[in-house]
Design an enzyme around this catalytic site. Structure first.
Site, mmCIF file in Angstrom:
data_model
loop_
_atom_site.group_PDB
_atom_site.id
_atom_site.type_symbol
_atom_site.label_atom_id
_atom_site.label_comp_id
_atom_site.label_asym_id
_atom_site.label_seq_id
_atom_site.Cartn_x
_atom_site.Cartn_y
_atom_site.Cartn_z
ATOM 1 N N ARG A 1 0.825 -1.225 0.000
ATOM 2 C CA ARG A 1 0.000 0.000 0.000
ATOM 3 C C ARG A 1 0.860 1.277 0.000
ATOM 4 O O ARG A 1 0.453 2.317 0.508
ATOM 5 C CB ARG A 1 -0.950 0.055 1.209
ATOM 6 C CG ARG A 1 -1.967 -1.077 1.293
ATOM 7 C CD ARG A 1 -3.015 -0.972 0.188
ATOM 8 N NE ARG A 1 -4.196 -1.790 0.456
ATOM 9 C CZ ARG A 1 -4.329 -3.086 0.139
ATOM 10 N NH1 ARG A 1 -3.334 -3.724 -0.476
ATOM 11 N NH2 ARG A 1 -5.450 -3.733 0.396
ATOM 12 N N SER B 1 -11.199 -1.402 3.264
ATOM 13 C CA SER B 1 -10.414 -1.507 4.499
ATOM 14 C C SER B 1 -10.126 -0.110 5.023
ATOM 15 O O SER B 1 -9.577 0.720 4.301
ATOM 16 C CB SER B 1 -9.073 -2.186 4.231
ATOM 17 O OG SER B 1 -9.263 -3.441 3.656
ATOM 18 N N GLU C 1 -5.697 3.335 6.321
ATOM 19 C CA GLU C 1 -5.319 3.267 4.908
ATOM 20 C C GLU C 1 -6.007 4.430 4.188
ATOM 21 O O GLU C 1 -5.513 4.941 3.187
ATOM 22 C CB GLU C 1 -5.804 1.923 4.336
ATOM 23 C CG GLU C 1 -5.456 1.744 2.885
ATOM 24 C CD GLU C 1 -6.026 0.468 2.268
ATOM 25 O OE1 GLU C 1 -6.342 -0.487 2.989
ATOM 26 O OE2 GLU C 1 -6.138 0.457 1.036
HETATM 27 N N1 EPU Z 1 -10.601 -11.620 10.031
HETATM 28 C C1 EPU Z 1 -11.376 -11.848 11.154
HETATM 29 N N2 EPU Z 1 -12.406 -10.980 11.407
HETATM 30 C C2 EPU Z 1 -12.691 -9.942 10.601
HETATM 31 C C3 EPU Z 1 -11.888 -9.688 9.465
HETATM 32 C C4 EPU Z 1 -10.835 -10.561 9.198
HETATM 33 O O1 EPU Z 1 -11.149 -12.786 11.900
HETATM 34 O O2 EPU Z 1 -13.643 -9.210 10.888
HETATM 35 C C5 EPU Z 1 -9.507 -12.566 9.730
HETATM 36 C C6 EPU Z 1 -9.882 -13.461 8.533
HETATM 37 O O3 EPU Z 1 -10.581 -14.596 8.933
HETATM 38 C C7 EPU Z 1 -8.522 -13.805 7.962
HETATM 39 C C8 EPU Z 1 -7.710 -12.545 8.222
HETATM 40 O O4 EPU Z 1 -8.359 -11.850 9.294
HETATM 41 O O5 EPU Z 1 -7.937 -14.854 8.697
HETATM 42 C C9 EPU Z 1 -7.581 -11.654 6.996
HETATM 43 O O6 EPU Z 1 -8.876 -11.286 6.538
HETATM 44 P P1 EPU Z 1 -9.188 -11.056 4.968
HETATM 45 O O7 EPU Z 1 -8.684 -12.198 4.165
HETATM 46 O O8 EPU Z 1 -10.627 -10.698 4.854
HETATM 47 O O9 EPU Z 1 -8.261 -9.861 4.541
HETATM 48 P P2 EPU Z 1 -7.804 -8.523 5.277
HETATM 49 O O10 EPU Z 1 -6.398 -8.668 5.702
HETATM 50 O O11 EPU Z 1 -8.795 -8.139 6.300
HETATM 51 C C10 EPU Z 1 -6.833 -7.496 3.058
HETATM 52 C C11 EPU Z 1 -6.946 -6.217 2.284
HETATM 53 C C12 EPU Z 1 -8.274 -6.187 1.514
HETATM 54 C C13 EPU Z 1 -8.289 -7.364 0.574
HETATM 55 C C14 EPU Z 1 -8.152 -8.653 1.391
HETATM 56 C C15 EPU Z 1 -8.042 -9.888 0.526
HETATM 57 C C16 EPU Z 1 -5.678 -4.560 3.524
HETATM 58 C C17 EPU Z 1 -5.730 -3.345 4.378
HETATM 59 N N3 EPU Z 1 -6.849 -5.083 3.174
HETATM 60 O O12 EPU Z 1 -7.874 -7.479 4.040
HETATM 61 O O13 EPU Z 1 -8.285 -4.995 0.747
HETATM 62 O O14 EPU Z 1 -9.508 -7.404 -0.176
HETATM 63 O O15 EPU Z 1 -6.925 -8.603 2.183
HETATM 64 O O16 EPU Z 1 -6.787 -9.903 -0.100
HETATM 65 O O17 EPU Z 1 -4.587 -5.004 3.170
HETATM 66 C C18 EPU Z 1 -9.019 -2.734 0.751
HETATM 67 O O18 EPU Z 1 -7.824 -2.411 0.757
HETATM 68 O O19 EPU Z 1 -9.937 -1.876 0.754
HETATM 69 C C19 EPU Z 1 -9.368 -4.146 0.791
HETATM 70 C C20 EPU Z 1 -10.626 -4.555 0.900
#
Ligand code: EPU
Length: 338
Positions: A165, A237, A333
Site C-alpha cells: 500500500r 479496508s 489506509e
Molecule cells: N478476520 C477476522 N475478522 C474480521 C476480518 C478478518 O477474523 O472481521 C480474519 C480473517 O478470517 C482472515 C484474516 O483476518 O484470517 C484476513 O482477513 P481477509 O482475508 O478478509 O483480509 P484482510 O487482511 O482483512 C486485506 C486487504 C483487503 C483485501 C483482502 C483480501 C488490507 C488493508 N486489506 O484485508 O483490501 O480485499 O486482504 O486480499 O490489506 C481494501 O484495501 O480496501 C481491501 C478490501
C-alpha cells in the site's frame, strides 16, 4: 476537454457518502488539457487535491481549494508479444472495467484484483492489492506530469518504490506529480494465483478454473464480505494491516495461538487488523452515525448522515482498543482530507 465547476458537491465523488462541497472541481480528458490547466490557473500555492473515484478518502469538511479528477479514458495495447501484452491505460479508467477487459481478452494477472473500487491512477499511487496480488506486480511504467513544471515524466516500476500500500507518489513525491497513464504487463499464458484464503474453496462451485471463473469467484467473495458503498457508505479496508517484528509476533502468538499472519520476510510478519478489531468485539457495533461492518471488522461504514468526524471518532476508539489488547498501533489506509 476541461470542465470547471464552482461550489460543487462531492457526494458522488466519495464512497463514504460524506456530503461536502469543493470550492472548485475540475475534470480534464487529456494530458494537454491538464498541462494547459496547470499553466493557466496556477493552482500552485493554493490548496488542491487530485482524486480518483474517492474510494479511499474521508472528507472532514468542505474543501477550500481545487479538486482535480482525470477523465483520461483510453486503453491501448502498446506491445503484443507471444507470451504477454503491454497495455497503456488512462488514469481515469475505472480499475474494474480494466480488469474485466483483461479477462475478456484472455490476458492474465489482474483477475484477483477484480471489483476493487477506484481508478487506474489511484492503483499506481496506492499499490492496490487483494488475494495475493498487488498492482506493482503488473505495472511496468507510470506516466505523470510534474505539477510545478508541467513536464512529463516516465517512472519505471523500480522508481515507483512500491511496497505494501505504498509508493513514491504517497511519500517523497506526494502531491508533486499527477499520473496520466499506467502501463501494465499481462500474460497470455496464465499462472493462476489461488493460494490466498478461500479462493480454491469458492472455485469448487464452478465447473472449471479459468480467468472468467476466478473473476467470478473473487467477486462473490468480495460481495459476501464487503459492504456495497451504494447501500452503506464505506472506503473498503479502513486500516492497513500492521507489519511487526517477528519477535513481537512470536510473543503475541503465545498469548493468542489462533492469530492469523502472513510472513513478509525473515524478520517481519503482517497481522490482519480486521482480526484484531474483531477480537476486541467491535464487529457490527455502532458509535453515533458510524459503525463497524458486521462481516469484516476492517471496514468502517456510514450508518446514515455521518460526518467525517463521526468516522474518525469511531476509528480512534478502535485504534485505542487494539493498542490496549495487542500493544500494536494500527494506522488508517484511508486518507483524511480537511
Ligand atoms: N478476520 C477476522 N475478522 C474480521 C476480518 C478478518 O477474523 O472481521 C480474519 C480473517 O478470517 C482472515 C484474516 O483476518 O484470517 C484476513 O482477513 P481477509 O482475508 O478478509 O483480509 P484482510 O487482511 O482483512 C486485506 C486487504 C483487503 C483485501 C483482502 C483480501 C488490507 C488493508 N486489506 O484485508 O483490501 O480485499 O486482504 O486480499 O490489506 C481494501 O484495501 O480496501 C481491501 C478490501
Amino acid at each position: 476537454m476541461i470542465t470547471i465547476k464552482k461550489q460543487y458537491s462531492l457526494l458522488s465523488h466519495n464512497t463514504f457518502g460524506i456530503d461536502v462541497n469543493a470550492d472548485t472541481f475540475v475534470e480534464y480528458s487529456s494530458t494537454d488539457d491538464l498541462k494547459q490547466f496547470l499553466h493557466d490557473k496556477e493552482i500552485i500555492g493554493n490548496p488542491y487535491l487530485h482524486i480518483g473515484s474517492g474510494s479511499n478518502l474521508l472528507f472532514l469538511s468542505d474543501y477550500k481549494g481545487t479538486i482535480l479528477h482525470s477523465r483520461i479514458q483510453e486503453i491501448e495495447v502498446i506491445e503484443n508479444a507471444n507470451d504477454h501484452v503491454l497495455v497503456k491505460v488512462g488514469a481515469g479508467v475505472e480499475w474494474d472495467n480494466f480488469v474485466a477487459h483483461c479477462v475478456s481478452q484472455g490476458w492474465a494477472g489482474a483477475e484477483n484484483l477484480s471489483l476493487i473500487p477506484g481508478e487506474i491512477g489511484a492503483s499506481a499511487v496506492q499499490n492496490i492489492g487483494a488475494y495475493g496480488v498487488e498492482a506493482k506486480d503488473l505495472i511496468t511504467q507510470v506516466e505523470a506530469i510534474e505539477i510545478i513544471s508541467g513536464k512529463e515524466h516516465i517512472f519505471s516500476n523500480a522508481e515507483c518504490n512500491y511496497s505494501y500500500r505504498q509508493s513514491i507518489f504517497k511519500s517523497e513525491l506526494k502531491n508533486k506529480f499527477i499520473i496520466t497513464y499506467v502501463t501494465y504487463k499481462l500474460s497470455k499464458h496464465p499462472v493462476y494465483n489461488l493460494e490466498y484464503g478461500n479462493i480454491k474453496a469458492e472455485l469448487e462451485k464452478y465447473p472449471e478454473i479459468s480467468l472468467t471463473t476466478i473473476r467470478q469467484a473473487i467477486i462473490a467473495i468480495r460481495n459476501s464480505k464487503l459492504p456495497d458503498p451504494k447501500v452503506e457508505g464505506n472506503a473498503g479496508s479502513f486500516f492497513m494491516n500492521p507489519i511487526i517484528p517477528r519477535s513481537q509476533f512470536q510473543a503475541l502468538q503465545m498469548q493468542f495461538p489462533t492469530i492469523p499472519h502472513y510472513d513478509i520476510d525473515q524478520d517481519h510478519v503482517k497481522v490482519p487488523a480486521g482480526w484484531m478489531i474483531d477480537q476486541c468485539g467491535w464487529k457490527g457495533k455502532t458509535l453515533g452515525h458510524a459503525g463497524v461492518h458486521s462481516k469484516q471488522a476492517l471496514v468502517i461504514v456510514n450508518k446514515g448522515n455521518a460526518t467525517g468526524n463521526d468516522i474518525i471518532t469511531l476509528s480512534r476508539e478502535i485504534q485505542a482498543s487494539v493498542k490496549n489488547m495487542f500493544n500494536i498501533e494500527i494506522h488508517p489506509e484511508v486518507n483524511f482530507i480537511s
